[in-house]
Design a protein around this motif. Structure first.
Motif, PDB file in Angstrom:
ATOM      1  N   PHE A  23       0.813  -1.212   0.000  1.00  0.00           N
ATOM      2  CA  PHE A  23       0.000   0.000   0.000  1.00  0.00           C
ATOM      3  C   PHE A  23       0.853   1.272   0.000  1.00  0.00           C
ATOM      4  O   PHE A  23       1.903   1.343   0.644  1.00  0.00           O
ATOM      5  N   CYS A  57      -2.643   0.258  -4.352  1.00  0.00           N
ATOM      6  CA  CYS A  57      -2.167  -1.092  -4.056  1.00  0.00           C
ATOM      7  C   CYS A  57      -1.373  -1.593  -5.260  1.00  0.00           C
ATOM      8  O   CYS A  57      -1.875  -1.583  -6.384  1.00  0.00           O
ATOM      9  N   VAL A  65      -5.276  -8.487  -2.273  1.00  0.00           N
ATOM     10  CA  VAL A  65      -5.788  -7.469  -1.365  1.00  0.00           C
ATOM     11  C   VAL A  65      -7.283  -7.685  -1.158  1.00  0.00           C
ATOM     12  O   VAL A  65      -8.022  -7.987  -2.098  1.00  0.00           O
TER      13      VAL A  65
END
Length: 271
Positions: A23, A57, A65
Motif C-alpha cells: 500500500f 495497491c 488485497v
C-alpha cells in the motif's frame, strides 16, 4: 507491455505520504478542481491541511488485497476480483459476521499483477502491521478499508454481554489476524492518536475513544464505581475497560465531536 502512470507520481500537486507493504498513501497537495460554490471551503481546508487522500495497491502476483465493498476506484493490469467465498456455508458465515460487526458482509478480493486505486477520502489513513499487535488487531466499526490477503478477518465478542448491552455498545468487533498490513480510516490524524501499552494492567475510557486494540486484551463495559451510588456520584456511569497485556490506540475525540461524524457531515453538506 507494462503500466505507466502519468499525472500522479510526477505531478507536484500530489505527494507520497507513506508506503507499507503493498500500500501507498497519496495526498492531494492542492485541489485545482473547484467551483465558485465550494472555492471558499477548499481554500480554508487547504490552510488547515485538510486534504484528500487515496490509497494505491501494487500487486505483484504473490499477495492479493481484500477491500471494503465499493472502495475500488480504478485498476490497471492483469487484476481480477473474486468474492472470496468458499461455498454456501462460508457465505452464510460472512453474512452473519457482517450483521454483528456492522461491516459489509462480502469484501471483494483482488489478485494478479497490476495497480488498484481506491476511492478518495478526506479521512486520515492508518497503515498498521497486524503482527505488531498481540493476538491480532481489533478495530471499531467502520474503520476497515483494505488489507493484504495474508490477513484473516474474524470477529471478537465482548467478555461481558450484559454490560455491553447496558452501555449501548456493540457485542462484536472486527478482528484481524496474521502477518501483513491493514489500511484503516481514522477521524483523527496518526500523530495525534494516543498509544497506551498495558502490561498486566487496566485502562478505562469514558466513551468510544479506543479506536483499535490488541486481541489479547479483555474488553468489557462496567460501572465506573464499585457500587451504583459510587457510579452516580462520579458522574461517569459506565466505562469501557481493557484488561491484560497489549496496547490500545486512543483518539482524543469521540464520534459526536468529530468532523467526520454522521451528524457533522450532514450539517456541513447542508451549509
Amino acid at each position: 507491455m507494462g503500466i505507466r502512470i502519468k499525472g500522479l507520481f510526477d505531478d507536484p500537486d500530489y505527494t507520497l505520504k507513506e508506503s507499507k507493504g503493498i500500500f501507498s498513501v497519496i495526498e492531494y497537495v492542492r485541489d485545482l478542481t473547484v467551483s465558485p460554490s465550494n472555492a471558499m471551503y477548499e481554500y480554508f481546508m487547504s490552510k488547515m491541511d485538510v486534504r484528500r487522500k487515496q490509497v494505491l495497491c501494487r500487486l505483484d502476483g504473490t499477495i492479493g488485497v481484500t477491500m471494503q465493498a465499493g472502495a475500488m476506484q480504478w485498476m490497471a493490469g492483469n487484476v481480477h476480483a473474486t468474492t472470496g467465498l468458499k461455498g454456501a456455508g462460508d457465505f452464510i458465515g460472512k453474512v452473519l459476521k457482517g450483521a454483528v460487526t456492522n461491516e459489509s458482509a462480502i469484501k471483494p478480493e483482488y489478485k494478479g499483477k497490476g495497480i488498484i486505486c481506491l476511492e478518495p477520502t478526506y479521512k486520515y489513513i492508518l497503515l498498521e502491521r497486524v503482527e505488531n499487535w498481540q493476538n491480532g488487531l481489533v478495530i471499531q466499526d467502520g474503520m476497515f478499508l483494505a488489507s493484504e490477503s495474508t490477513i484473516t478477518l474474524g470477529i471478537q465478542a465482548r467478555k461481558s454481554i450484559s454490560s455491553a448491552v447496558a452501555g449501548n455498545e456493540g457485542l462484536f468487533n472486527l478482528k484481524l489476524k496474521g502477518n501483513g498490513v491493514v489500511v484503516l480510516e481514522s477521524n483523527v490524524i496518526r500523530e495525534q492518536l494516543i498509544e497506551i501499552d498495558l502490561e498486566d494492567d487496566v485502562l478505562k475510557t469514558d466513551g468510544n475513544q479506543a479506536m483499535c486494540w490488541s486481541g489479547s486484551l479483555d474488553f468489557t463495559v462496567e460501572r465506573s464505581g464499585k457500587t451504583l451510588v459510587g457510579s452516580a456520584v462520579s458522574g461517569e456511569g459506565l466505562v469501557n475497560v481493557f484488561r491484560g497485556t497489549g496496547k490500545v490506540l486512543l483518539s482524543p475525540l469521540d464520534d459526536s465531536t468529530s468532523l467526520y461524524s454522521s451528524t457533522n457531515t450532514k450539517r456541513i453538506k447542508n451549509e
